[in-house]
Design a protein around this motif. Sequence first.
Motif, PDB file in Angstrom:
ATOM      1  N   ALA A  51      -9.319  17.341 -37.403  1.00 53.15           N
ATOM      2  CA  ALA A  51     -10.051  18.400 -38.097  1.00 53.15           C
ATOM      3  C   ALA A  51      -9.519  18.612 -39.518  1.00 53.15           C
ATOM      4  CB  ALA A  51      -9.976  19.704 -37.309  1.00 53.15           C
ATOM      5  N   TYR A  60     -15.044  14.693 -38.688  1.00 50.47           N
ATOM      6  CA  TYR A  60     -13.666  14.912 -38.238  1.00 50.47           C
ATOM      7  C   TYR A  60     -13.648  16.251 -37.514  1.00 50.47           C
ATOM      8  CZ  TYR A  60     -12.340  10.953 -41.062  1.00 50.47           C
ATOM      9  OH  TYR A  60     -12.229   9.678 -41.564  1.00 50.47           O
ATOM     10  N   ILE A  61     -13.619  16.180 -36.199  1.00 57.77           N
ATOM     11  CA  ILE A  61     -13.687  17.409 -35.386  1.00 57.77           C
ATOM     12  C   ILE A  61     -12.505  17.516 -34.436  1.00 57.77           C
ATOM     13  CG2 ILE A  61     -16.163  17.799 -35.502  1.00 57.77           C
ATOM     14  CD1 ILE A  61     -16.452  16.206 -32.927  1.00 57.77           C
TER      15      ILE A  61
END
Length: 156
Positions: free
Chosen positions: A78, A155-156
């Motif tokens: 993230a 992007y998690i």
Amino acid sequence: MEKIPMTRAGYTALDGELKTLKSEERPAIIRAIAEAREHGDLSENAEYHAAREKQSFIEGRIKELESILGRADVIDPAKMSGAIKFGATVTLVDEDTDEEKTYQIVGEAEADLERGLLNMKSPLARALIGKEEGDSVEVRTPGGERSYEILSVRYI
């Protein structure tokens, strides 16, 4: 010692497996071995030999997990952005079949293709690293050459 890149979710899953093996599986197999011993002659005791084999597997997996977790380098995807790198969640479309697939690029220890977790050392991941949304990649797979277009990078 080489660090092993891993996502927080991967670390948590492996740590959970280790705790289960130590707190549930190991005591259960010790009880099974003790019970099998009570049946007498160990040389022809199939239950005893099966339990010892399972114990060997469990102890080996515990050692493996302790080693992996001890060398883990937990990375938070993230906090990343930009071109594809470790931790990226990538949606691709196969240029031949129009089939869409989504993968997260992860470390070897947590890779599971059926769950969409792609080993960063795989041919597809190596082809994707450094690319950006909209790029096309050619990948040599065991099934032949494949072409993919990158639909999204998150992007998690």
